[in-house]
Each structure stands twice: as structure tokens, then as C-alpha cells.
Motif scaffolding. Structure first.
Motif, PDB file in Angstrom:
ATOM      1  N   MET A 119       0.857  -1.203   0.000  1.00 41.77           N
ATOM      2  CA  MET A 119       0.000   0.000   0.000  1.00 41.77           C
ATOM      3  C   MET A 119       0.888   1.246   0.000  1.00 41.77           C
ATOM      4  O   MET A 119       1.810   1.352   0.795  1.00 41.77           O
ATOM      5  CB  MET A 119      -0.863  -0.028   1.266  1.00 41.77           C
ATOM      6  N   SER A 120       0.644   2.184  -0.892  1.00 41.69           N
ATOM      7  CA  SER A 120       1.524   3.360  -0.955  1.00 41.69           C
ATOM      8  C   SER A 120       1.218   4.301   0.197  1.00 41.69           C
ATOM      9  O   SER A 120       0.096   4.387   0.675  1.00 41.69           O
ATOM     10  CB  SER A 120       1.325   4.098  -2.272  1.00 41.69           C
TER      11      SER A 120
ATOM     12  N   GLN B 215     -11.319  14.070   4.016  1.00 43.47           N
ATOM     13  CA  GLN B 215      -9.942  13.760   3.579  1.00 43.47           C
ATOM     14  C   GLN B 215      -9.314  12.621   4.384  1.00 43.47           C
ATOM     15  O   GLN B 215      -8.230  12.149   4.049  1.00 43.47           O
ATOM     16  CB  GLN B 215      -9.052  15.011   3.694  1.00 43.47           C
ATOM     17  N   LEU B 216      -9.989  12.198   5.452  1.00 50.23           N
ATOM     18  CA  LEU B 216      -9.426  11.148   6.307  1.00 50.23           C
ATOM     19  C   LEU B 216      -9.426   9.798   5.597  1.00 50.23           C
ATOM     20  O   LEU B 216     -10.350   9.468   4.858  1.00 50.23           O
ATOM     21  CB  LEU B 216     -10.241  11.032   7.608  1.00 50.23           C
ATOM     22  N   HIS B 217      -8.369   9.007   5.865  1.00 52.08           N
ATOM     23  CA  HIS B 217      -8.274   7.663   5.288  1.00 52.08           C
ATOM     24  C   HIS B 217      -8.738   6.589   6.267  1.00 52.08           C
ATOM     25  O   HIS B 217      -9.097   5.488   5.856  1.00 52.08           O
ATOM     26  CB  HIS B 217      -6.837   7.363   4.851  1.00 52.08           C
ATOM     27  N   ALA B 218      -8.649   6.889   7.568  1.00 51.31           N
ATOM     28  CA  ALA B 218      -9.072   5.908   8.578  1.00 51.31           C
ATOM     29  C   ALA B 218      -9.244   6.599   9.921  1.00 51.31           C
ATOM     30  O   ALA B 218      -8.718   7.695  10.144  1.00 51.31           O
ATOM     31  CB  ALA B 218      -8.042   4.782   8.702  1.00 51.31           C
ATOM     32  N   ILE B 219      -9.999   5.934  10.802  1.00 52.85           N
ATOM     33  CA  ILE B 219     -10.181   6.423  12.182  1.00 52.85           C
ATOM     34  C   ILE B 219      -9.546   5.393  13.109  1.00 52.85           C
ATOM     35  O   ILE B 219      -9.898   4.212  13.083  1.00 52.85           O
ATOM     36  CB  ILE B 219     -11.677   6.530  12.568  1.00 52.85           C
TER      37      ILE B 219
ATOM     38  N   LEU C 166     -11.610   1.354  10.024  1.00 54.26           N
ATOM     39  CA  LEU C 166     -11.541   1.574  11.464  1.00 54.26           C
ATOM     40  C   LEU C 166     -10.304   0.822  11.954  1.00 54.26           C
ATOM     41  O   LEU C 166     -10.067  -0.313  11.547  1.00 54.26           O
ATOM     42  CB  LEU C 166     -12.807   0.969  12.074  1.00 54.26           C
ATOM     43  N   VAL C 167      -9.500   1.447  12.804  1.00 51.08           N
ATOM     44  CA  VAL C 167      -8.291   0.787  13.321  1.00 51.08           C
ATOM     45  C   VAL C 167      -8.344   0.795  14.843  1.00 51.08           C
ATOM     46  O   VAL C 167      -8.422   1.864  15.453  1.00 51.08           O
ATOM     47  CB  VAL C 167      -7.008   1.512  12.840  1.00 51.08           C
ATOM     48  N   ASP C 168      -8.318  -0.398  15.457  1.00 53.91           N
ATOM     49  CA  ASP C 168      -8.339  -0.445  16.924  1.00 53.91           C
ATOM     50  C   ASP C 168      -6.908  -0.452  17.444  1.00 53.91           C
ATOM     51  O   ASP C 168      -6.019  -1.067  16.868  1.00 53.91           O
ATOM     52  CB  ASP C 168      -9.112  -1.670  17.430  1.00 53.91           C
TER      53      ASP C 168
ATOM     54  N   LYS D 195      -0.644   0.672  11.380  1.00 51.95           N
ATOM     55  CA  LYS D 195      -1.533  -0.463  11.090  1.00 51.95           C
ATOM     56  C   LYS D 195      -2.228  -0.282   9.732  1.00 51.95           C
ATOM     57  O   LYS D 195      -2.493  -1.243   9.025  1.00 51.95           O
ATOM     58  CB  LYS D 195      -2.572  -0.625  12.220  1.00 51.95           C
ATOM     59  N   TYR D 196      -2.506   0.971   9.380  1.00 49.21           N
ATOM     60  CA  TYR D 196      -3.128   1.268   8.081  1.00 49.21           C
ATOM     61  C   TYR D 196      -2.211   0.796   6.946  1.00 49.21           C
ATOM     62  O   TYR D 196      -2.661   0.195   5.972  1.00 49.21           O
ATOM     63  CB  TYR D 196      -3.399   2.772   7.954  1.00 49.21           C
ATOM     64  N   LEU D 197      -0.907   1.077   7.101  1.00 52.31           N
ATOM     65  CA  LEU D 197       0.062   0.658   6.080  1.00 52.31           C
ATOM     66  C   LEU D 197       0.091  -0.861   5.922  1.00 52.31           C
ATOM     67  O   LEU D 197       0.369  -1.384   4.848  1.00 52.31           O
ATOM     68  CB  LEU D 197       1.468   1.164   6.421  1.00 52.31           C
ATOM     69  N   GLU D 198      -0.218  -1.562   7.018  1.00 49.89           N
ATOM     70  CA  GLU D 198      -0.241  -3.032   7.002  1.00 49.89           C
ATOM     71  C   GLU D 198      -1.600  -3.573   6.524  1.00 49.89           C
ATOM     72  O   GLU D 198      -1.776  -4.779   6.374  1.00 49.89           O
ATOM     73  CB  GLU D 198      -0.018  -3.573   8.427  1.00 49.89           C
TER      74      GLU D 198
END
Length: 340
Positions: A1-2, A75-79, A109-111, A321-324
Motif C-alpha cells: 500500500m503506498s 480527507q481522512l483515510h481511517a479512524i 476503522l483501526v483499533d 496499522k493502516y500501512l499493514e
């Protein structure tokens, strides 16, 4: 993922601070914290009052974080949000808000584990602050936690030592209460310790096997010591406050450093990173600096605003975690006793 242009909103609500932060590719654009003063009169955090205050604070805090970062929520990619550990009522407010917002914006969503976040706060891109290389030892010291963690990479951590009763921040606060100081007492003890003689009074260090800690015995020893001295001289605390604070702080720091010495010996890891609210203590910072000279350690202390409970540390974990591609389901639940 870039990782070209990623904006993550971090939300932290594990105890009594409502916090939100926006991170852009590892750099913090905003870090907003609303602290709750209401607990001071009770001498500790009241869970029911904490969760009510989170409900009042969370919308304005998130709004302010987005405004300061100068971006729109679209503009957000994740919370990213704190799933635990913490106070259940407080965690529920942050968790349900994060889930709703992610659902409404149709983004991942990222916990985040609060304790991992304290450790990974070291990886926020901040000028003048080095990031520890893997593997390193992290000592997380706060009002609710005292842990030594072996960190092999961002998401491979193992707790190798922890408190079997009270946390170190509690030891400071409860000692302060015995001395009639306000809550939280840590900063006040630190301030007075700098004016006192750390060897004026001796307290026995608790004997605990391995890398675990114990502070409840020390607290009891301090209580009995103060009661005995005040009986003989009613003005004892007033006349010797700086020396008492210096001696208490000296003992607590001694306990922490002894365990760190043992941990570096057992693991052969000389890189040490500290985090958590108590790492703001000047005596602890000094003892770590001394450790660099004495024991050949390299020590890492994050920027002050990233040591206490804050959302920037939640946002950096969210980003990693988003990158993963490591996302949470909408069915994710808050967990008061979440382990690393």
C-alpha cells in the motif's frame, strides 16, 4: 500500500482525558486534549464522571483537531481509536464515536492498544527526537501501569516485567495523599524533591523476583513512617516536606532503575525507551541519562506532550496499522483489560 498522502484521525478516551489527533504520513498536524478537572476534588478519577465528560468533550475535541490540522473529515483515510485497556465507560464513548464516524465516512476503522501506543509514540516524526532501533526495551510508567516490554518490531512486543499490585504513578499519588498534597501528586513531589535531600530518610525497597514490580508495600511503609514521626512531632511533614518528597522519589526511581539494569542484563539489549505520564518526572529522566554513562545505555524519551495520555500516539499506531492493512470490524468491542 503506498504511503503518499495518508491522513489518520486518532481518538483516545481510556481514562479522564478526551483527545483527538490528526497525523499525516507519520507527522502530527494536531494534538488536542481536553482534561477533566472535576476529579481533583475526589483525589482520583471517578469513572462515572469521566465517561459523562467524554460524551460532552468528544465532538468539540475532534472538530478542533480537524480544524487545527486544516483538513476536512472527508480527507481522512481511517479512524484509529483506543480499544483498551482503560476504564470501560470511558472506552465505550471513544469506541462508539469512532465506529460511527468511520461508518458514516465509509473508511476503515483501526483499533489500538493503549499500552502499545505509549511505546510506539517514539515513532512519531518529531524534529530533534531519535527513534529507537529494534530490538529495544520499553518501560511504560503511568498512573495505571508499570511494565517493561521487549519490542522486536512495531507489532511484536512481549511484556517481560510488570507490577503485581500498584502502578508507579499510584505510588506517587498515594504518597502525596499521605503528605496532604493535591491530586495528582507526582508533579508536586518531583518539584519538591529537587529542593530536598534524597538520602534524608530510608525506605526499604520491596523484594520481588525477576523483572516484576511491587509498590504497595512501599506505600504502607511510607504511611507508617509518617504516622510515627507526626506522633512525635505534629509539624514533621511541614518542616521536612522537601526531604520526605526527595527520599520517596529516590526510592521509587531506585526500584525502576534496578529492574531496568536486570532487564538489560537478561536480554542484552541496551536501547531503552520510556513512555507514560510518569516519564515526565525529572528524577527518572536524570537517572536514565546517568545510565547512559554508567551502563552504556542509549535512552529515548518522547516529547513531553506524547508521554501522558494523548491521541497522537493512537494516530501513529493507526498509521502504522493502516500501512499493514490491519483494520477492525464494525463489531469490535472496547476491552478494559486488553493485554499487549
Amino acid at each position: 500500500m503506498s504511503s503518499q498522502n495518508i491522513y489518520i484521525l486518532g481518538i483516545e478516551s481510556s481514562c479522564d482525558d478526551t483527545a483527538a489527533s490528526v497525523i499525516h504520513n507519520g507527522k502530527i498536524l494536531s494534538n488536542v486534549v481536553a482534561s477533566q478537572k472535576i476529579h481533583e476534588e475526589f483525589g482520583g478519577v471517578v469513572p462515572e464522571l469521566a465517561s459523562r465528560a467524554h460524551q460532552q468533550n468528544i465532538v468539540p475535541v475532534v472538530h478542533q483537531a480537524l480544524e487545527k490540522a486544516n483538513i476536512s473529515k472527508e480527507q481522512l483515510h481511517a479512524i484509529a481509536f483506543t480499544r483498551g485497556p482503560g476504564l470501560m465507560g470511558s472506552l465505550l464513548v471513544g469506541t462508539s464515536f469512532a465506529k460511527s464516524l468511520a461508518y458514516g465516512l465509509n473508511i476503515p476503522l483501526v483499533d489500538v492498544n493503549h499500552m502499545q501506543a505509549h511505546i510506539l509514540a517514539h515513532f512519531i516524526d518529531e524534529e530533534g527526537f531519535d527513534k529507537p532501533p529494534f530490538p529495544f526495551l520499553a518501560m511504560t510508567i503511568s498512573g495505571g501501569h508499570t511494565q517493561i516490554v521487549r519490542v522486536d518490531n512495531y507489532f511484536n512486543m512481549s511484556v517481560i516485567g510488570e507490577t503485581i499490585d500498584d502502578a508507579v504513578g499510584e505510588a506517587f499519588d498515594k504518597s502525596g495523599k499521605i503528605l496532604g498534597l493535591g491530586y495528582p501528586a507526582g508533579p508536586e513531589i518531583d518539584k519538591r524533591a529537587q529542593l530536598g535531600n534524597p538520602k534524608a530518610y530510608q525506605f526499604t525497597k520491596p523484594r520481588v523476583d525477576g523483572l516484576n514490580f511491587s509498590f504497595s508495600g512501599l506505600k504502607t511503609a511510607i504511611l507508617y513512617f509518617i504516622q510515627r514521626e507526626v506522633k512525635a512531632n505534629p509539624n514533621f511533614i511541614k518542616e521536612n516536606l522537601n526531604d520526605i518528597c526527595a527520599s520517596i522519589q529516590y526510592t521509587i526511581i531506585g526500584i525502576l532503575i534496578d529492574k531496568l539494569k536486570l532487564a538489560t542484563k537478561q536480554t542484552d539489549i541496551k536501547h531503552i525507551a520510556i513512555g507514560g505520564g510518569v516519564s515526565a518526572n525529572s528524577g527518572i529522566r536524570q537517572a536514565l541519562k546517568d545510565g547512559e554513562q554508567k551502563f552504556g545505555w542509549t535512552t529515548y524519551v518522547p516529547k513531553f506532550e506524547f508521554t501522558t495520555d494523548n491521541a497522537a500516539m493512537i494516530a501513529i499506531v493507526g498509521y502504522l496499522k493502516y500501512l499493514e492493512g490491519d483494520f477492525a470490524e464494525q463489531s469490535v468491542m472496547a476491552s478494559a483489560r486488553l493485554k499487549i
